[in-house]
Each structure stands twice: as C-alpha cells, then as structure tokens.
Motif scaffolding. Structure first.
Motif, mmCIF file in Angstrom:
data_model
loop_
_atom_site.group_PDB
_atom_site.id
_atom_site.type_symbol
_atom_site.label_atom_id
_atom_site.label_comp_id
_atom_site.label_asym_id
_atom_site.label_seq_id
_atom_site.Cartn_x
_atom_site.Cartn_y
_atom_site.Cartn_z
ATOM 1 N N SER A 62 0.588 -1.256 0.141
ATOM 2 C CA SER A 62 0.017 -0.021 -0.175
ATOM 3 C C SER A 62 0.610 1.213 0.122
ATOM 4 C CB SER A 62 -0.860 0.073 1.257
ATOM 5 O OG SER A 62 -1.826 -1.132 1.121
ATOM 6 N N LEU A 63 1.892 1.219 0.551
ATOM 7 C CA LEU A 63 2.854 2.315 0.863
ATOM 8 C C LEU A 63 3.129 3.066 -0.626
ATOM 9 C CD1 LEU A 63 4.020 3.797 3.551
ATOM 10 C CD2 LEU A 63 6.011 2.675 3.344
ATOM 11 N N VAL A 64 3.612 2.154 -1.204
ATOM 12 C CA VAL A 64 4.243 2.571 -2.525
ATOM 13 C C VAL A 64 3.073 3.221 -3.415
ATOM 14 C CG1 VAL A 64 4.945 1.961 -4.735
ATOM 15 C CG2 VAL A 64 5.974 0.961 -2.857
ATOM 16 N N LEU A 65 1.880 2.912 -3.288
ATOM 17 C CA LEU A 65 0.708 3.453 -4.066
ATOM 18 C C LEU A 65 0.264 4.787 -3.410
ATOM 19 C CD1 LEU A 65 -1.661 0.260 -4.467
ATOM 20 C CD2 LEU A 65 0.063 1.010 -5.915
ATOM 21 N N TYR A 66 0.294 4.864 -2.128
ATOM 22 C CA TYR A 66 -0.009 6.053 -1.542
ATOM 23 C C TYR A 66 1.384 7.351 -2.010
ATOM 24 C CZ TYR A 66 -3.765 4.692 1.864
ATOM 25 O OH TYR A 66 -4.898 4.181 2.412
ATOM 26 N N PHE A 67 2.306 6.857 -1.882
ATOM 27 C CA PHE A 67 3.435 7.845 -2.468
ATOM 28 C C PHE A 67 3.097 8.334 -3.779
ATOM 29 C CE2 PHE A 67 6.904 5.464 0.595
ATOM 30 C CZ PHE A 67 6.343 6.092 1.765
ATOM 31 N N ARG A 68 2.943 7.433 -4.764
ATOM 32 C CA ARG A 68 2.739 7.580 -6.065
ATOM 33 C C ARG A 68 1.563 8.679 -6.048
ATOM 34 N NH1 ARG A 68 3.449 1.624 -8.705
ATOM 35 N NH2 ARG A 68 5.727 1.412 -8.528
ATOM 36 N N SER A 69 0.553 8.417 -5.305
ATOM 37 C CA SER A 69 -0.757 9.157 -5.467
ATOM 38 C C SER A 69 -0.228 10.548 -4.864
ATOM 39 C CB SER A 69 -1.764 8.703 -4.705
ATOM 40 O OG SER A 69 -1.699 8.971 -3.363
ATOM 41 N N LEU A 70 0.708 10.948 -4.040
ATOM 42 C CA LEU A 70 1.267 12.036 -3.375
ATOM 43 C C LEU A 70 2.260 12.907 -4.385
ATOM 44 C CD1 LEU A 70 0.868 10.994 0.165
ATOM 45 C CD2 LEU A 70 -0.404 12.869 -0.885
ATOM 46 N N GLY A 71 2.448 12.103 -5.624
ATOM 47 C CA GLY A 71 3.561 12.705 -6.448
ATOM 48 C C GLY A 71 5.088 12.371 -6.173
ATOM 49 N N VAL A 72 5.024 11.384 -5.291
ATOM 50 C CA VAL A 72 6.527 10.992 -4.487
ATOM 51 C C VAL A 72 6.663 9.743 -5.198
ATOM 52 C CG1 VAL A 72 7.942 10.205 -2.708
ATOM 53 C CG2 VAL A 72 6.308 11.849 -2.365
ATOM 54 N N GLU A 73 7.792 9.558 -6.352
ATOM 55 C CA GLU A 73 8.076 8.302 -6.965
ATOM 56 C C GLU A 73 8.553 7.158 -6.172
ATOM 57 O OE1 GLU A 73 10.686 8.920 -10.316
ATOM 58 O OE2 GLU A 73 10.240 10.893 -10.655
ATOM 59 N N SER A 74 7.911 6.077 -6.337
ATOM 60 C CA SER A 74 8.333 4.859 -5.425
ATOM 61 C C SER A 74 8.292 3.664 -6.030
ATOM 62 C CB SER A 74 7.235 5.078 -4.294
ATOM 63 O OG SER A 74 7.695 4.069 -3.231
ATOM 64 N N ASP A 75 9.337 2.656 -5.600
ATOM 65 C CA ASP A 75 8.959 1.091 -6.109
ATOM 66 C C ASP A 75 9.323 0.447 -5.052
ATOM 67 O OD1 ASP A 75 8.427 0.892 -8.753
ATOM 68 O OD2 ASP A 75 10.477 2.012 -9.200
ATOM 69 N N TRP A 76 9.208 -0.910 -5.237
ATOM 70 C CA TRP A 76 9.311 -1.814 -4.049
ATOM 71 C C TRP A 76 10.179 -3.071 -4.764
ATOM 72 C CZ3 TRP A 76 4.466 -5.042 -2.286
ATOM 73 C CH2 TRP A 76 4.996 -6.166 -1.603
ATOM 74 N N TYR A 77 11.062 -3.478 -4.042
ATOM 75 C CA TYR A 77 11.986 -4.584 -4.421
ATOM 76 C C TYR A 77 11.809 -5.532 -3.300
ATOM 77 C CZ TYR A 77 13.935 -2.166 -8.125
ATOM 78 O OH TYR A 77 14.337 -1.289 -9.408
ATOM 79 N N PHE A 78 11.971 -6.828 -3.487
ATOM 80 C CA PHE A 78 12.100 -8.026 -2.709
ATOM 81 C C PHE A 78 13.247 -9.047 -3.187
ATOM 82 C CE2 PHE A 78 9.887 -11.793 -4.998
ATOM 83 C CZ PHE A 78 9.438 -11.066 -5.994
ATOM 84 N N ILE A 79 13.379 -10.027 -2.215
ATOM 85 C CA ILE A 79 14.401 -11.102 -2.558
ATOM 86 C C ILE A 79 13.939 -12.249 -3.238
ATOM 87 C CG2 ILE A 79 16.229 -12.585 -1.535
ATOM 88 C CD1 ILE A 79 16.195 -10.802 0.951
ATOM 89 N N ASN A 80 14.628 -12.412 -4.482
ATOM 90 C CA ASN A 80 14.072 -13.409 -5.300
ATOM 91 C C ASN A 80 14.105 -14.807 -4.577
ATOM 92 O OD1 ASN A 80 14.042 -15.733 -6.971
ATOM 93 N ND2 ASN A 80 15.815 -15.123 -8.441
#
Ligand code: UDP
Length: 421
Positions: A62-80
């Motif tokens: 959710s965090l990434v989606l909220y940031f994006r909606s506020l104009g803050v670019e954001s991505d999420w990575y995880f370990i393979n």
C-alpha cells in the motif's frame, strides 16, 4: 542486465488521494500534502524479503501506491525467493536472535549471509533513488554494503527489546551505519545506537485495502463453511497468524481446551497460510501443531495455500470469528490485531509489546498472561455479546485514531525529508 537476486514488484493498482484523506483529521491533511510537496520528484525505493506473506509485505503493497498518488516516485523490491535456501535459514536464525532466542550461527552460515548480502548490495547499487529503505534483517547487511546510496534507512519491524547479544554485536556496526533507523516501539531501541539517527513510529493498516473489507458475520461464516468446512452455527475462536513459535499457537490450543469445558461445541480456527518464502521453520511448527490438534474435529488448521483464496479467506476469518485471539510471545506490532480491531473485534492478546500498544485492557480488548486467563476471557466474551460489541466499537475507534495509513504515510514523508535535508 537482469537482476538475479532481487526483483521489482509491478504494482498496477492506483489509489486516489481523496479516498484516503477522508481518514485523516482535518488539521493533518494540509501537513501531509505539504510534506509530500517537499518530496515531489524524489524517488524512494523500499526493499524487503518477500512479496507476499507477513506484515511488512502488507504495508509496502500500500505504501508505494500512497506515495505515488502524492507525487513521490516509489518502487518496491524483494529478494528472489529462489536465491538460496541456506540464506533464508540463516536470516531466520538472525530474526530469532534479534527477538531474543539464543541461537547458534556457524561460521559457514555467516559466510552465506555475507556472500548473498554482497551480491544483493551490488544490485542495490544499480537502483536509482534518493532514499533507499531497507526492511528487516534479511536485507540489513546488503543495505549496509550498498555503497552508492547517500540516504539509507533501516526499518526494524521486530521486537528487539532483548536481543541475543552474541548475534546483535555482530550486526550492530551494520545497523549503526544507516542514516536513520526506525523502530515501532521505544522499548525496542538499543542504547548502543546513535540516538540522533533513531525514529519511532508504529505501523498501520490501509483502510482502502481489500484486507480491511467488512462483511456480516453470517456471510463470513457461510464462506468458512463452504471453503474451510467449519460448521456455521457453533461458537468460533480464531487466531490468524503464520505458524511460527513466536505466535504461540500451542498456547491457543491449551486455552481452547479449557473453553470447551464451558462451550463443548466451540470450534477453533488457526489460520496461517504459508505464503512467505523466507520462513523455512513454518512447516516444522505446523507439523507440531497438527500432531497436537490430532484428529480432533473441533480444531481447524489452515496452512497450505493451494486452492485457497488466501486474502479472501483471511478477511472472512477475521469477520467470522466470535472471538479473535493473538497469543504472540514477541510481536513487533501485529497488524493482524489492528485488522481485526478495525473489523470491530475485541481482541484477546498476550502482553507482547506490539499487542500492548494496541489493546487497552478491558477497554477495547483484553491482555492475558496465561492460557487459563485467555480461556476465561474467551468465555466472558462468548457469554456477554453486548459487552463484546461495545468493546469492538472502541477497538475500531482506537484504530481510526492511531493506526491508519495516512498517519503512517505522513511519518514516512517526514522521515525522508529529515534525511534529505
Ligand atoms: N496473514 C494473512 N493470512 C494468514 C496469516 C497472516 O493474510 O493466513 C496476513 C495478516 O492479515 C497480516 C500479515 O499477514 O496482514 C501478518 O502481519 P503481522 O504484523 O500480524 O505479523 P508478521 O507475520 O509480520 O509477523
């Protein structure tokens, strides 16, 4: 070049500001938008161990989606998840040590942790961002070893109030090297860390997420009958948590057996779908619990996610139960508690720090210290439905005022700004 050890999650969903701003007190909305405006055009990247399973993945989705909606670019990575079974075995040990278990980690195991952390660090260094946010010990060393990022934040989501010193001493230089270190509870902060780097704020739940759906108990019971085989009419007690010794499902069974003296028809559901790929011990705990629950037809264990809609099943269990318990030995926070409180459940919880942060004993739920006490409170709630309803309403209010996402997003934005200033 293709990243081999970490992967980016593609999030195609969007959230709209107006939809979440309504969960914020008037006075804070302007502050949120102001903080977001300072970070517009900046890029924040989060990384954690798994894409699915457990509270951190739940938050990041959710965090990434909220940031994006506020104009803050954001991505999420995880370990393979296929990187190395041995790596997840040692990080599981490190996790346990940080929660206080006296584990033995061999030289070979440290080498494996360092080897893969070095490889992940090299991939982290290729990510273009203004802030790199690293979640939990699986990535602690990799984040430390990533040299090319100026602003790095370490989020510790677990209860580190009584770390196993031997392991902590080895990790301390890595933790201390981050620009900011975030804990969910003041008690979790180690005195050996530089105070100016520390921030403390609690996690929260996203009121817009499907996990927060509220349905009538009747509908939820019918769902559990159809998809879980649980009869729809008997009193139902549930714990929703990964099969993990820290969640103490064994103690729940002990309490439940006592409840059955008063409510012989009661049923217990332990819902802990095994979706997280970083917890190799889950199968062992599940097998132990299955051996104890035996063939008894009143205890239902949900472990294998195959053929189940895990999200829907979890939501339904939280809506369906007459009483929800959370018996953790240690708990950094315990989003399951928040989620069920939001659904107007009066939770019976252990005194683990994260749970005590949310439950005010006797007001919006109960804190209990033993299976006997847990049983007594389960019986109380089953036999006092109107008191249970009032406490459930208070529980929802607690979440509304303290543990909803817009507040968490504001805490994050302030943190990033303090880093970048
Ligand atoms: N969860 C779930 N299904 C399950 C068990 C857990 O969806 O069978 C979710 C739960 O709803 C919550 C998260 O996993 O969102 C667990 O977070 P929590 O902070 O309670 O504990 P953690 O697993 O991170 O220690």
């Amino acid at each position: 070049m293709k990243n081999l050890n970490i992967r980016k999650i593609i999030l195609s969903k969007q959230v709209r500001r107006a939809d979440f701003l309504r969960f914020m007190p008037e006075g804070q909305k302007g502050e949120l938008l102001k903080q977001a405006s300072y970070l517009r055009g900046k890029r924040v990247v989060h990384i954690n161990a798994v894409a699915d399973g457990g509270g951190v993945a739940e938050i990041l989705a959710s965090l990434v989606l909220y940031f994006r909606s506020l104009g803050v670019e954001s991505d999420w990575y995880f370990i393979n998840p296929d990187v190395s079974k041995k790596f997840f075995e040692v990080t599981n040990k490190i996790h346990n040590a940080l929660q206080g278990a006296p584990v033995k980690i061999s030289g070979r195991e440290w080498t494996e942790y360092e080897r893969l952390s070095g490889r992940i660090a090299a991939e982290l260094d290729k990510i273009d961002c203004d802030v790199l946010a690293v979640n939990d010990p699986q990535l602690l060393l990799a984040g430390h070893l990533a040299r090319l990022h100026k602003h790095k934040i370490y989020f510790s989501h677990i209860d580190t109030s009584s770390v196993f010193r031997q392991v902590w001493k080895k990790l301390l230089p890595a933790v201390a090297s981050y620009h900011r270190i975030v804990f969910s509870n003041r008690n979790f902060v180690s005195g050996s860390l530089p105070g100016r780097k520390i921030k403390v704020f609690t996690p929260a739940i996203d009121p817009l997420a499907p996990k927060q759906k509220i349905v009538s108990q009747k509908v939820a019971r019918l769902y559990l009958k159809k998809h879980g085989g649980i009869p729809a009419s008997c009193p139902l007690v549930a714990q929703v948590s990964r099969f993990d010794v820290w969640k103490n499902p064994m103690g729940v069974i002990q309490a439940f057996r006592i409840v059955q003296n008063t409510y012989p028809g009661a049923q217990l559901a332990l819902v802990g779908f095994n979706t997280a790929k970083d917890n190799p011990a889950a199968m062992v705990v599940y097998k132990d619990i299955a051996a104890i629950a035996g063939k008894s037809r009143d205890i239902y264990l949900f472990f294998d996610p195959k053929g189940k809609d895990v999200l829907e099943f979890t939501v339904m269990a939280q809506n369906a139960a007459d009483v929800i318990v959370q018996n953790s030995v240690k708990e950094g926070f315990g989003l399951v508690v928040t989620e069920a409180m939001w659904k107007r459940q009066a939770i019976i919880g252990s005194p683990a720090s994260g749970i005590r942060k949310q439950i005010q004993n006797g007001e919006n739920g109960f804190i209990v210290k033993s299976p006997e006490e847990m049983a007594q409170k389960i019986i109380f709630l089953l036999s006092h439905p109107s008191k249970k309803r009032i406490m459930g309403k208070t529980a929802r209010k607690t979440v509304l005022e303290n543990f909803l996402f817009p507040r968490l997003v504001l805490d994050h934005l302030k943190l990033y700004r303090s880093c970048l200033k």
